[in-house]
Design a protein around this motif. Structure first.
Motif, PDB file in Angstrom:
ATOM      1  N   ILE A   1       0.239 -37.628 -65.694  1.00  0.00           N
ATOM      2  CA  ILE A   1      -0.265 -37.198 -64.422  1.00  0.00           C
ATOM      3  C   ILE A   1      -1.833 -37.859 -64.612  1.00  0.00           C
ATOM      4  CG2 ILE A   1      -1.563 -35.300 -63.586  1.00  0.00           C
ATOM      5  CD1 ILE A   1       0.786 -33.573 -64.802  1.00  0.00           C
ATOM      6  N   ILE A   2      -2.064 -38.641 -63.285  1.00  0.00           N
ATOM      7  CA  ILE A   2      -3.291 -39.261 -63.331  1.00  0.00           C
ATOM      8  C   ILE A   2      -4.340 -38.181 -62.655  1.00  0.00           C
ATOM      9  CG2 ILE A   2      -2.296 -41.220 -62.716  1.00  0.00           C
ATOM     10  CD1 ILE A   2      -3.347 -41.164 -59.838  1.00  0.00           C
ATOM     11  N   GLY A   3      -5.596 -38.501 -63.056  1.00  0.00           N
ATOM     12  CA  GLY A   3      -6.763 -37.532 -62.550  1.00  0.00           C
ATOM     13  C   GLY A   3      -6.726 -37.504 -61.204  1.00  0.00           C
ATOM     14  N   LEU A   4      -7.350 -36.259 -60.574  1.00  0.00           N
ATOM     15  CA  LEU A   4      -7.355 -36.010 -59.185  1.00  0.00           C
ATOM     16  C   LEU A   4      -8.376 -37.034 -58.564  1.00  0.00           C
ATOM     17  CD1 LEU A   4      -7.099 -32.084 -58.824  1.00  0.00           C
ATOM     18  CD2 LEU A   4      -5.256 -34.099 -58.104  1.00  0.00           C
ATOM     19  N   SER A   5      -9.578 -37.212 -58.895  1.00  0.00           N
ATOM     20  CA  SER A   5     -10.406 -37.959 -58.253  1.00  0.00           C
ATOM     21  C   SER A   5      -9.739 -39.257 -58.152  1.00  0.00           C
ATOM     22  CB  SER A   5     -11.461 -38.337 -59.234  1.00  0.00           C
ATOM     23  OG  SER A   5     -11.402 -38.933 -60.486  1.00  0.00           O
ATOM     24  N   LYS A   6      -8.760 -40.053 -58.912  1.00  0.00           N
ATOM     25  CA  LYS A   6      -8.259 -41.406 -58.828  1.00  0.00           C
ATOM     26  C   LYS A   6      -7.636 -41.243 -57.377  1.00  0.00           C
ATOM     27  CE  LYS A   6      -9.983 -42.409 -62.609  1.00  0.00           C
ATOM     28  NZ  LYS A   6     -11.322 -43.393 -62.598  1.00  0.00           N
ATOM     29  N   TYR A   7      -7.059 -40.511 -57.000  1.00  0.00           N
ATOM     30  CA  TYR A   7      -6.577 -40.584 -55.385  1.00  0.00           C
ATOM     31  C   TYR A   7      -7.518 -40.857 -54.338  1.00  0.00           C
ATOM     32  CZ  TYR A   7      -2.156 -38.431 -57.625  1.00  0.00           C
ATOM     33  OH  TYR A   7      -1.426 -38.373 -58.377  1.00  0.00           O
ATOM     34  N   ASP A   8      -8.829 -40.189 -54.609  1.00  0.00           N
ATOM     35  CA  ASP A   8      -9.931 -40.561 -54.022  1.00  0.00           C
ATOM     36  C   ASP A   8     -10.508 -42.008 -53.724  1.00  0.00           C
ATOM     37  OD1 ASP A   8      -9.866 -37.444 -54.444  1.00  0.00           O
ATOM     38  OD2 ASP A   8     -11.344 -37.469 -53.136  1.00  0.00           O
ATOM     39  N   ARG A   9     -10.258 -42.360 -55.022  1.00  0.00           N
ATOM     40  CA  ARG A   9     -10.599 -43.808 -55.150  1.00  0.00           C
ATOM     41  C   ARG A   9      -9.795 -44.777 -54.748  1.00  0.00           C
ATOM     42  NH1 ARG A   9     -15.221 -43.915 -58.506  1.00  0.00           N
ATOM     43  NH2 ARG A   9     -15.540 -42.019 -59.719  1.00  0.00           N
ATOM     44  N   ILE A  10      -8.529 -44.606 -54.819  1.00  0.00           N
ATOM     45  CA  ILE A  10      -7.597 -45.306 -54.295  1.00  0.00           C
ATOM     46  C   ILE A  10      -7.515 -45.335 -52.734  1.00  0.00           C
ATOM     47  CG2 ILE A  10      -5.263 -45.713 -53.938  1.00  0.00           C
ATOM     48  CD1 ILE A  10      -4.689 -44.658 -57.020  1.00  0.00           C
ATOM     49  N   VAL A  11      -7.571 -44.370 -52.297  1.00  0.00           N
ATOM     50  CA  VAL A  11      -7.707 -44.269 -50.736  1.00  0.00           C
ATOM     51  C   VAL A  11      -9.166 -45.048 -50.133  1.00  0.00           C
ATOM     52  CG1 VAL A  11      -8.285 -42.621 -48.729  1.00  0.00           C
ATOM     53  CG2 VAL A  11      -6.562 -42.018 -50.437  1.00  0.00           C
ATOM     54  N   ASP A  12      -9.992 -44.910 -51.064  1.00  0.00           N
ATOM     55  CA  ASP A  12     -11.517 -45.642 -50.598  1.00  0.00           C
ATOM     56  C   ASP A  12     -11.130 -46.841 -50.675  1.00  0.00           C
ATOM     57  OD1 ASP A  12     -14.255 -45.846 -50.080  1.00  0.00           O
ATOM     58  OD2 ASP A  12     -14.454 -46.488 -51.953  1.00  0.00           O
ATOM     59  N   HIS A  13     -10.325 -47.501 -51.669  1.00  0.00           N
ATOM     60  CA  HIS A  13     -10.281 -48.806 -52.039  1.00  0.00           C
ATOM     61  C   HIS A  13      -9.587 -49.580 -51.059  1.00  0.00           C
ATOM     62  CE1 HIS A  13      -9.476 -52.604 -54.315  1.00  0.00           C
ATOM     63  NE2 HIS A  13      -8.098 -52.468 -53.892  1.00  0.00           N
ATOM     64  N   PHE A  14      -8.342 -48.751 -50.338  1.00  0.00           N
ATOM     65  CA  PHE A  14      -7.601 -49.770 -49.299  1.00  0.00           C
ATOM     66  C   PHE A  14      -8.266 -49.400 -47.986  1.00  0.00           C
ATOM     67  CE2 PHE A  14      -4.555 -49.408 -53.033  1.00  0.00           C
ATOM     68  CZ  PHE A  14      -4.088 -50.585 -52.936  1.00  0.00           C
ATOM     69  N   ALA A  15      -9.002 -48.291 -47.878  1.00  0.00           N
ATOM     70  CA  ALA A  15      -9.630 -48.106 -46.410  1.00  0.00           C
ATOM     71  C   ALA A  15     -10.834 -49.168 -46.310  1.00  0.00           C
ATOM     72  CB  ALA A  15     -10.284 -46.469 -46.298  1.00  0.00           C
ATOM     73  N   ALA A  16     -11.515 -49.873 -47.515  1.00  0.00           N
ATOM     74  CA  ALA A  16     -12.533 -50.459 -47.193  1.00  0.00           C
ATOM     75  C   ALA A  16     -11.950 -51.915 -46.907  1.00  0.00           C
ATOM     76  CB  ALA A  16     -13.340 -50.550 -48.583  1.00  0.00           C
ATOM     77  N   ARG A  17     -11.152 -52.193 -45.768  1.00  0.00           N
ATOM     78  CA  ARG A  17     -10.973 -53.468 -45.239  1.00  0.00           C
ATOM     79  C   ARG A  17     -10.444 -53.123 -43.823  1.00  0.00           C
ATOM     80  NH1 ARG A  17      -5.912 -54.277 -49.519  1.00  0.00           N
ATOM     81  NH2 ARG A  17      -7.061 -54.068 -51.515  1.00  0.00           N
ATOM     82  N   LEU A  18     -10.262 -54.216 -43.348  1.00  0.00           N
ATOM     83  CA  LEU A  18      -9.827 -54.113 -41.711  1.00  0.00           C
ATOM     84  C   LEU A  18      -8.449 -53.662 -41.676  1.00  0.00           C
ATOM     85  CD1 LEU A  18     -11.310 -57.651 -40.249  1.00  0.00           C
ATOM     86  CD2 LEU A  18     -12.479 -55.191 -40.476  1.00  0.00           C
ATOM     87  N   GLN A  19      -8.261 -52.581 -41.051  1.00  0.00           N
ATOM     88  CA  GLN A  19      -6.959 -51.719 -41.088  1.00  0.00           C
ATOM     89  C   GLN A  19      -6.420 -51.281 -39.970  1.00  0.00           C
ATOM     90  OE1 GLN A  19      -4.713 -51.325 -43.549  1.00  0.00           O
ATOM     91  NE2 GLN A  19      -5.931 -51.140 -45.459  1.00  0.00           N
ATOM     92  N   ILE A  20      -5.051 -51.230 -39.850  1.00  0.00           N
ATOM     93  CA  ILE A  20      -4.583 -50.219 -38.874  1.00  0.00           C
ATOM     94  C   ILE A  20      -3.743 -49.146 -39.550  1.00  0.00           C
ATOM     95  CG2 ILE A  20      -4.042 -52.262 -37.217  1.00  0.00           C
ATOM     96  CD1 ILE A  20      -1.053 -52.127 -37.841  1.00  0.00           C
ATOM     97  N   GLN A  21      -3.809 -48.061 -38.934  1.00  0.00           N
ATOM     98  CA  GLN A  21      -3.586 -46.741 -39.910  1.00  0.00           C
ATOM     99  C   GLN A  21      -1.981 -46.904 -40.269  1.00  0.00           C
ATOM    100  OE1 GLN A  21      -4.839 -43.222 -38.191  1.00  0.00           O
ATOM    101  NE2 GLN A  21      -3.209 -41.992 -38.999  1.00  0.00           N
TER     102      GLN A  21
END
Length: 254
Positions: A158-178
């Protein structure tokens, strides 16, 4: 200077000291090599082949600043004398390299794993996770919330809950489409943690729709989900995930 006979005469200017110029030349050479390497184009929401170091990022900022100055000149914005826009090209260049697009230049966040000592195998839902990204079509902000549902393996980690926030932030910090962002988040978590099932839900406002074009209300959102493993196959688990998302979105009862 040319005399009356057409002969070139020296003006008596001091000779340039090569040693004093050397540091500047070294910096220019580093910038040239760095920019050439970084010009190997990748998709706007893809990471580069390897993480970009601080010296290379500084070179990117310098190069981007010059291009933004050219853009301001084309748009007839006097960024040299206007007290409001003086220095704006550099600020914007730095913002793009170090903030808006940093997910392309950094390694993914390290995953902290914990032993699933008691063999917990029921659905875990976390959120809302704040989402801040940038639309690849018009370079306008995308903002909203992400929910992640995980069906852990009793024998796994089981991974730490804060890691989900960091993963979201990592992939969001790009030019994206949803549509692609929701899949990038999900695929990374599946590959990194191998759960029995996973669900990712994004609900976001796109300012390319609210600030231009149709100028829609900020209440207008786009919602999409991506499912993996047992959560893709079991409708009851999907329903449970959605129920928990709605409850978390509403917040605690007052």
């Amino acid at each position: 200077m040319v005399d009356n006979l057409g002969n070139i005469r020296h003006l008596g200017l001091p000779k340039t000291d090569p040693e004093r110029c050397a540091p500047s030349l070294k910096v220019q050479a580093l910038m040239s090599v760095t920019i050439q390497r970084l010009r190997r184009a990748r998709l706007g929401n893809e990471a580069l082949d390897q993480a970009v170091g601080q010296a290379e990022r500084a070179a990117m900022v310098e190069s981007a600043e010059k291009k933004l100055e050219e853009l301001f000149d084309v748009l007839r914005i006097d960024h040299r004398n206007d007290h409001n826009t003086r220095g704006t090209p550099r600020r914007v260049a730095k913002m793009f390299v170090e903030e808006v697009l940093r997910g392309r230049y950094e390694a993914p966040p390290r995953i902290t794993e914990f032993d699933n000592t008691h063999g917990f195998d029921q659905l875990i839902v976390t959120g809302p996770i704040d989402l801040r990204s940038t639309c690849a079509h018009h370079l306008m902000p995308i903002y909203g919330q992400v929910f992640v549902g995980v069906l852990p393996s009793a024998e796994g980690k089981i991974i730490g809950l804060s890691k989900y926030d960091r993963i979201v932030d990592h992939f969001a910090a790009r030019l994206q489409i949803q549509e692609e962002l929701v899949r990038q988040i999900g695929q990374h978590i599946v590959e990194a943690t191998a759960p029995r099932g996973l669900a990712v839900r994004i609900s976001a406002v796109h300012m390319c729709k609210t600030q231009r074009g149709v100028r829609a209300s900020h209440r207008s959102r786009m919602v999409n989900c991506s499912y993996y493993g047992e959560l893709a196959e079991d409708q009851k688990l999907k329903d449970q995930f959605m129920h928990e998302c709605i409850a978390l979105e509403r917040g605690p009862a007052s």
